[in-house]
Design an enzyme around this catalytic site. Structure first.
Site, PDB file in Angstrom:
ATOM      1  N   ARG A 131      28.341  11.934 -27.084  1.00  0.00           N
ATOM      2  CA  ARG A 131      29.316  10.844 -27.161  1.00  0.00           C
ATOM      3  C   ARG A 131      29.710  10.600 -28.611  1.00  0.00           C
ATOM      4  O   ARG A 131      28.858  10.507 -29.493  1.00  0.00           O
ATOM      5  CB  ARG A 131      28.686   9.570 -26.576  1.00  0.00           C
ATOM      6  CG  ARG A 131      29.608   8.352 -26.609  1.00  0.00           C
ATOM      7  CD  ARG A 131      30.613   8.391 -25.477  1.00  0.00           C
ATOM      8  NE  ARG A 131      31.208   7.078 -25.285  1.00  0.00           N
ATOM      9  CZ  ARG A 131      32.381   6.694 -25.799  1.00  0.00           C
ATOM     10  NH1 ARG A 131      33.078   7.544 -26.544  1.00  0.00           N
ATOM     11  NH2 ARG A 131      32.855   5.488 -25.554  1.00  0.00           N
ATOM     12  N   ILE A 174       0.844  -1.188   0.000  1.00  0.00           N
ATOM     13  CA  ILE A 174       0.000   0.000   0.000  1.00  0.00           C
ATOM     14  C   ILE A 174       0.887   1.248   0.000  1.00  0.00           C
ATOM     15  O   ILE A 174       1.562   1.545   0.992  1.00  0.00           O
ATOM     16  CB  ILE A 174      -0.958   0.013   1.214  1.00  0.00           C
ATOM     17  CG1 ILE A 174      -1.724  -1.319   1.297  1.00  0.00           C
ATOM     18  CG2 ILE A 174      -1.898   1.199   1.112  1.00  0.00           C
ATOM     19  CD1 ILE A 174      -2.471  -1.711   0.044  1.00  0.00           C
ATOM     20  N   HIS A 185      23.762   4.353 -23.771  1.00  0.00           N
ATOM     21  CA  HIS A 185      24.823   4.841 -22.881  1.00  0.00           C
ATOM     22  C   HIS A 185      25.990   3.863 -22.755  1.00  0.00           C
ATOM     23  O   HIS A 185      27.032   4.218 -22.180  1.00  0.00           O
ATOM     24  CB  HIS A 185      24.252   5.116 -21.476  1.00  0.00           C
ATOM     25  CG  HIS A 185      23.488   6.398 -21.371  1.00  0.00           C
ATOM     26  ND1 HIS A 185      22.249   6.586 -21.936  1.00  0.00           N
ATOM     27  CD2 HIS A 185      23.793   7.572 -20.749  1.00  0.00           C
ATOM     28  CE1 HIS A 185      21.814   7.809 -21.661  1.00  0.00           C
ATOM     29  NE2 HIS A 185      22.725   8.424 -20.940  1.00  0.00           N
ATOM     30  N   GLU A 207      -1.241  -1.773 -10.229  1.00  0.00           N
ATOM     31  CA  GLU A 207      -2.599  -1.417 -10.688  1.00  0.00           C
ATOM     32  C   GLU A 207      -3.197  -2.524 -11.565  1.00  0.00           C
ATOM     33  O   GLU A 207      -3.876  -2.258 -12.561  1.00  0.00           O
ATOM     34  CB  GLU A 207      -2.575  -0.095 -11.455  1.00  0.00           C
ATOM     35  CG  GLU A 207      -3.825   0.744 -11.293  1.00  0.00           C
ATOM     36  CD  GLU A 207      -3.846   1.505  -9.979  1.00  0.00           C
ATOM     37  OE1 GLU A 207      -4.871   2.094  -9.644  1.00  0.00           O
ATOM     38  OE2 GLU A 207      -2.819   1.501  -9.277  1.00  0.00           O
ATOM     39  N   GLU A 212      -0.692  -9.009 -17.284  1.00  0.00           N
ATOM     40  CA  GLU A 212      -1.434 -10.207 -17.633  1.00  0.00           C
ATOM     41  C   GLU A 212      -2.931 -10.010 -17.351  1.00  0.00           C
ATOM     42  O   GLU A 212      -3.789 -10.430 -18.146  1.00  0.00           O
ATOM     43  CB  GLU A 212      -0.884 -11.408 -16.849  1.00  0.00           C
ATOM     44  CG  GLU A 212       0.483 -11.885 -17.328  1.00  0.00           C
ATOM     45  CD  GLU A 212       1.594 -10.859 -17.109  1.00  0.00           C
ATOM     46  OE1 GLU A 212       2.458 -10.734 -18.016  1.00  0.00           O
ATOM     47  OE2 GLU A 212       1.603 -10.176 -16.057  1.00  0.00           O
TER      48      GLU A 212
END
Length: 383
Positions: free
Chosen positions: A267, A154, A337, A362, A366
């Site tokens: 990068r 909870i 990254h 929630e 499935e």
């Protein structure tokens, strides 16, 4: 769905709060799983806990699409903060939609300013997503009920002043869900809240177990005043909850995408920015497409709900697709990254830890597939 000018300004305010107040400080809270009290207090001041509260009860009273966009922005900064308004907003929706005038007057103004924070309690230790196997019972006791049972995982349990508890009030009902009620329970004698449960991600905000031992609850705590209507009420509330979880997933996915796009330009390898290598460029293209599709599915479900229509199919689709997208995009951001994506020096490892919650929370994905299939047939039945 287009937002009003006021709603657009609110989303911009949330984005500013995230960029200036949240993102620079997340790692400090994450490091020791500390509760972000000062950020929560700022969210109260900014009205984030009153998003779904009607204006005549002191709330902001935005549409569900705006609520989803606010949730997305919070999750883009730190998913835990989006979670802090999750269950609270579902209970807000339930009270404003099904509550008696007395319940609305008692709770909504305090919920609007965050003075009272709410959480919902559905999952049980042995039940998971199988709510019809529920064992928490509210037995008639004098002028009210005595609640016995337990709920687990909870969120915000230790900081909530109101619990939207789904429980059994008629043990003989057939089917079982016909004997369930939502009780608006205020913490007190007979309720034990466990220490926070350790989690992979979703740090800072606690998840706890609630144990009810013959806890006395007055009869007027029944949402709407009539017992045994809780299943229908909570299923309606979960449409809001699943839109909220989908929006959290979109926010995490957007954050991962933003970081990957930035890093792919900074990068270089083999003499050019890595985004110019086809393998990386393709990753970015797929990531951006999936995040946009997830956002549009979420807003589509929000539009359906705001139109007063059932949105269980659309909310289930949004939650399913957005959560799976967040997980994949977080992983792809790590790929972009390279080795740095596995380091706590970069935020992408946090996104990868946070993303699974939306897949299992929630109602697991499935369960979402079952909901989607059932509603698909119900809306397209032949013969």
């Amino acid at each position: 769905m287009a937002l009003t000018d006021d709603e657009t300004q609110l989303v911009a305010l949330v984005a500013e709060f995230v960029d200036e107040r949240v993102r620079p400080r997340v790692r400090a809270f994450e490091a020791d799983d500390s509760y972000p009290a000062e950020l929560i207090d700022e969210m109260k001041t900014l009205g984030f806990f009153g998003l779904l509260v009607p204006a005549d009860h002191g709330g902001v009273d935005v549409g569900t699409a705006c609520f989803a966009r606010v949730t997305e922005e919070l999750a883009r900064g730190w998913m835990s903060l989006a979670g802090a308004i999750g269950g609270h907003s579902v209970i807000t929706y339930l009270i404003k939609t099904f509550g008696t005038p007395e319940q609305r007057a008692k709770y909504l103004p305090a919920m609007a300013d965050g003075g009272v924070r709410a959480t919902m309690a559905l999952t049980e230790p042995g039940g998971g997503s199988d709510l019809q196997a529920m064992r928490t019972v509210a037995a008639p006791d004098g002028d009210g009920y005595a609640v016995t049972g337990s709920k687990t995982w909870i969120s915000n349990a230790a900081h909530s002043g109101l619990i939207g508890l789904l429980c059994i009030t008629d043990r003989d009902a057939e089917p079982a869900h016909g004997g369930m009620s939502v009780l608006l329970v205020e913490p007190g004698d007979g309720l034990t809240v466990s220490p926070k449960l350790p989690k992979l991600g979703y740090r800072g905000v606690e998840a706890c177990e609630l144990v009810f031992e013959d806890m006395a609850v007055p009869a007027d705590a029944v949402l709407g005043g009539t017992p045994n209507e809780g299943w229908v009420q909570m299923m309606r509330g979960l449409e809001v909850g699943r839109i909220q979880v989908a929006a959290r997933a979109v926010g995490v996915g957007q954050a991962a995408l933003n970081d990957a796009v930035r890093y792919a330009q900074e990068r270089e390898s083999f003499g050019k920015p890595i985004w110019q290598h086809q393998s990386v460029g393709n990753l970015l293209a797929d990531m951006a497409t999936k995040v946009r599709a997830a956002r549009l599915l979420t807003l589509d479900a929000a539009e359906k709900l705001d139109a007063g229509e059932r949105a269980d199919l659309e909310a289930g689709m949004a939650k399913l697709f957005a959560s799976e997208t967040a997980m994949q995009v977080a992983l792809d951001a790590i790929r972009v990254h390279g080795g740095y994506g596995y380091s706590k020096e970069y935020d992408v490892e946090r996104y990868f830890r946070d993303a699974p919650l939306m897949i299992v929370g929630e109602g697991t994905n499935e369960i979402q597939r079952t909901v989607i299939a059932t509603q698909l047939i119900a809306r397209n039945r032949i013969g």
